[in-house]
Write an enzyme that holds these catalytic residues in place. Structure first.
Site, PDB file in Angstrom:
ATOM      1  N   LYS A 113      49.998  35.145  37.423  1.00 16.25           N
ATOM      2  CA  LYS A 113      49.474  36.384  38.005  1.00 16.25           C
ATOM      3  C   LYS A 113      49.181  36.138  39.487  1.00 16.25           C
ATOM      4  O   LYS A 113      48.696  35.053  39.855  1.00 16.25           O
ATOM      5  CB  LYS A 113      48.190  36.752  37.240  1.00 16.25           C
ATOM      6  CG  LYS A 113      47.602  38.118  37.542  1.00 16.25           C
ATOM      7  CD  LYS A 113      46.411  38.388  36.610  1.00 16.25           C
ATOM      8  CE  LYS A 113      45.775  39.737  36.840  1.00 16.25           C
ATOM      9  NZ  LYS A 113      44.687  40.012  35.876  1.00 16.25           N
ATOM     10  N   SER A 188      44.903  44.500  33.598  1.00 20.25           N
ATOM     11  CA  SER A 188      45.521  44.334  34.900  1.00 20.25           C
ATOM     12  C   SER A 188      46.652  43.309  34.945  1.00 20.25           C
ATOM     13  O   SER A 188      47.442  43.322  35.882  1.00 20.25           O
ATOM     14  CB  SER A 188      44.456  43.914  35.909  1.00 20.25           C
ATOM     15  OG  SER A 188      43.958  42.620  35.594  1.00 20.25           O
ATOM     16  N   SER A 212      41.943  42.442  30.434  1.00 18.29           N
ATOM     17  CA  SER A 212      43.154  42.405  31.269  1.00 18.29           C
ATOM     18  C   SER A 212      44.235  41.440  30.826  1.00 18.29           C
ATOM     19  O   SER A 212      45.331  41.458  31.390  1.00 18.29           O
ATOM     20  CB  SER A 212      42.777  42.095  32.720  1.00 18.29           C
ATOM     21  OG  SER A 212      42.272  43.239  33.356  1.00 18.29           O
TER      22      SER A 212
END
Lengths: 562, 101
Positions: A113, A188, A212
């Site tokens: 990420k 997310s 997330s």
């Protein structure tokens, strides 16, 4: 993907529709699991370079339609792969360390990420305010992955500063869900989830502050684990809410998630909140045999919290979760209904605590030592206002406003202190379940399947409700895992398992057991329904879809540029 | 609980050092009040005798020996600086230009 006599016929894995990635006959390397790759790498039947090439090709070809990746660093990836191949060859040599001494991730492609620092690379956290920032050091997670020999292919898309449940709040355009390109992948960590679901990497790293990792894993039909708070060092990870943030793996099965968790876990002197709790090596040895894996369910006590099966939940989601629980019961688990009476207070509590911590953490983005800076006014206050007003996107500004208000003079007791007290009650609900001797709590991960892009982006409260089933777990600091439990209307449903602190191994064994008892389910053989469309260069990008959708629609405010 | 006026929103934006345009302020006023409405559920809980929870693991006072350890090189630390002068960050002046204050 179940058991497919993998020990004997490694290359005969499921093929993508229309020939799958690269049209690669029987040797589609992108369909391999980490535990399969590790074996083939050790015997020398496949090279890390070949794995990297195959995955880079898939990611490069399909990213236009998915926007799962913000960066694909081919040159760096191939150099890492060659280094892993040298390590593997060295260990195989007579007098070498032996392949057993290598971590199973050695030579395996991974995605990170884009809030994980990799020295010399970008770490935008999905924000314009960090555009151009170059990380001056490796995060501890990065360093541990390098130590294991993992091959970092690139950085994945995310909601800005990890604030969001759809990846639509990225400053670099939304990510599409490979099951339906008009829908969100969740967030997310939506880029990390989509990249794993699309076979661009077998595993990726995400972060989870209120869901997330688990929610996008659920919406993309993969496995996602949020470890116990303190299990994984957060050094070098862009902070959102420091009492809630935790790093964890996304994967296509429980065994792979366990392997990645093993590589990154453990005490780190650079993060005082990382706990000195031993990391069990059994994470590397989840059972390969379905019979052995399923036997773990016998006599396990699983709690079904009644508050998680109420209004707002799609009937298809509730049905899949209840079927999953019934299947585990049939395999020997003992199911009992329990109450987590403060569940309804979770959303409000979270949306005070997380923004409050965020408003404090994000005060550092002032345009002084790094990041975007607007120094045109000549007045320092005006410079701050311009830098932050321009650099942050609408959702981040909303949360900074909420947090600043909740912490401001006269409101601290009514909001922040109140929320911290309710957090005590929420945690106590979970503690009572462990005290009663339960092994895990079973619940839905997300109240709905993947929703259409644009459906919630203008309604913050609707977006926040996406995480109603996951955020209490963060507030209690517990490990939680989302695992695929079938489809509803053709879209993936996730089953969430929550455990007592530090019980990741138990959660993963349960997850592996559930995989074993559903290994023959027809939905296990399905690949994401619209993945084949991403091979077509004329398929619109998520940004093009977004532009088409909002064409002619009224402007949504000056802060809403994508 | 509370209701945020437009002036309140502007005040909080200033506290947060966020420069917001007219349209953003108007939108935020509505959205923040809608979110604050969700918070009212908390007032129904009696928490007078409940201690607050700031974090969830039983760790306290994690200390290390006070010895110098390798850290970022100066050039690495300054590499992202919007403005640099020698080994220093150039920061906006926060005191008056006349040397007073």
């Amino acid at each position: 993907m179940g058991e497919r006599d993998e020990e004997d016929r490694p290359f005969e894995t499921t093929q993508g529709r229309d020939g799958g990635a690269g049209g690669g006959a029987l040797t589609d390397l992108t369909r391999l699991h980490v535990h399969e790759m590790a074996r083939l790498l050790r015997t020398g039947e496949v090279s890390s370079r070949a794995l990297a090439e195959a995955h880079l090709a898939a990611a490069g070809r399909q990213n236009h339609a998915l926007n799962a990746w913000l960066v694909i660093d081919r040159k760096s990836a191939l150099a890492q792969a060659d280094a892993a191949d040298r390590r593997l060859a060295e260990s195989r040599r007579p007098g070498g360390s032996g392949v057993a001494a290598l971590h199973p991730l050695c030579g395996v492609p991974v995605g990170l990420k884009d809030l994980v620092s990799v020295k010399g690379g970008q770490a935008t956290a999905g924000s314009k305010i960090l555009k151009g920032y170059v990380a001056p050091f490796d995060s501890t997670v990065t360093a541990r992955l390098r130590q294991a020999g993992a091959v970092i292919l690139g950085k994945t898309n995310m909601d800005e500063f990890a604030m969001g449940s759809s990846t639509e709040h990225s400053a670099y355009g939304p990510t599409a869900n490979p099951w339906d390109l008009t829908r969100v992948p969740g967030g997310s960590s939506g880029g990390s989830a989509a990249a794993v679901a699309a076979f661009h990497v077998p595993v990726s790293i995400g972060t989870d502050t209120g869901g997330s990792i688990r929610q996008p894993a659920s919406l993309c039909g993969i496995v996602g684990l949020k470890p116990t708070y303190g299990r994984v060092s957060r050094y070098g990870i862009v902070a959102f809410a420091s009492s809630l943030d935790q790093i964890g793996p996304l994967a296509r099965d429980a065994r792979d998630a366990a392997i990645l968790l093993h590589a990154v876990s453990g005490r780190d002197d650079r993060d005082a909140t990382s706990a000195p709790v031993p990391v069990p090596d059994e994470l590397l040895d989840l059972p390969a045999s379905d019979d052995e894996a399923a036997s773990y369910l016998k006599g396990r006590r699983l709690a079904l919290p009644r508050e998680y099966f109420v209004d707002g939940m799609e009937p298809g989601v509730a049905a899949r979760v209840r079927e999953a629980v019934a299947a585990m019961e049939a395999a020997g688990a003992i199911i009992e209904e329990v109450s987590l009476p403060h569940t309804d207070y979770g959303l409000a509590t979270y949306y005070i605590i997380a923004p409050a911590e965020a408003s404090s953490n994000l005060a550092r983005y002032d345009g002084v030592v790094y990041g975007f800076a607007d120094r045109s006014s000549g007045d320092y206050i005006a410079d701050y206002l311009c830098t932050r007003g321009t650099g942050f996107g609408p959702e981040v500004k909303r949360r900074i406003m909420l947090g600043t208000y909740a912490l401001s003079a006269g409101y601290y007791d009514a909001y922040y202190l109140k929320a911290q007290k309710v957090r005590t009650l929420i945690k106590a609900d979970f503690d009572a379940v462990w005290a009663a001797g339960f092994d895990a709590i079973c619940a839905p991960t997300s109240p709905t399947v993947a929703f259409p892009m644009g459906a919630r982006v203008e309604d913050p409260v609707a977006m926040y409700l996406s995480d109603a089933c996951t955020l209490p777990v963060n507030m209690a600091g517990l490990p939680g895992i989302s695992i695929p439990a079938g489809l509803s209307d053709g879209l993936p449903v996730g089953l969430q398992l929550v455990g007592a602190p530090w019980r990741e191994l138990g959660m993963l064994r349960l997850a592996r057991a559930y995989e074993a008892i559903t290994a023959r389910a027809t939905w296990r053989d399905l690949e994401p329904a619209e993945l084949h469309l991403t091979d077509d260069p004329t398929t619109p990008s998520p940004l093009e879809r977004q532009a088409r959708r909002t064409q002619g629609a009224p402007a949504t405010g000056s802060g809403d540029q994508p | 609980m509370a209701n945020l006026s437009r002036a309140d929103v502007e005040h909080v934006a200033h506290l947060a050092r966020l420069g917001l345009g007219e349209a953003e302020l108007a939108r935020l006023e509505g959205q923040l009040n809608h979110i604050l409405d969700q918070y009212t559920i908390l007032t129904t809980l009696d928490t007078e005798h409940i201690p607050p929870t700031a974090q969830t693991i039983a760790l306290a006072n994690i200390l290390r020996d006070d010895v110098v350890q390798p850290s970022l090189a100066v050039d690495d630390a300054l590499a992202n600086a919007p403005e640099r002068s020698g080994d220093h960050f150039v920061v906006p002046a926060i005191l008056g230009g006349d040397g007073g204050a």
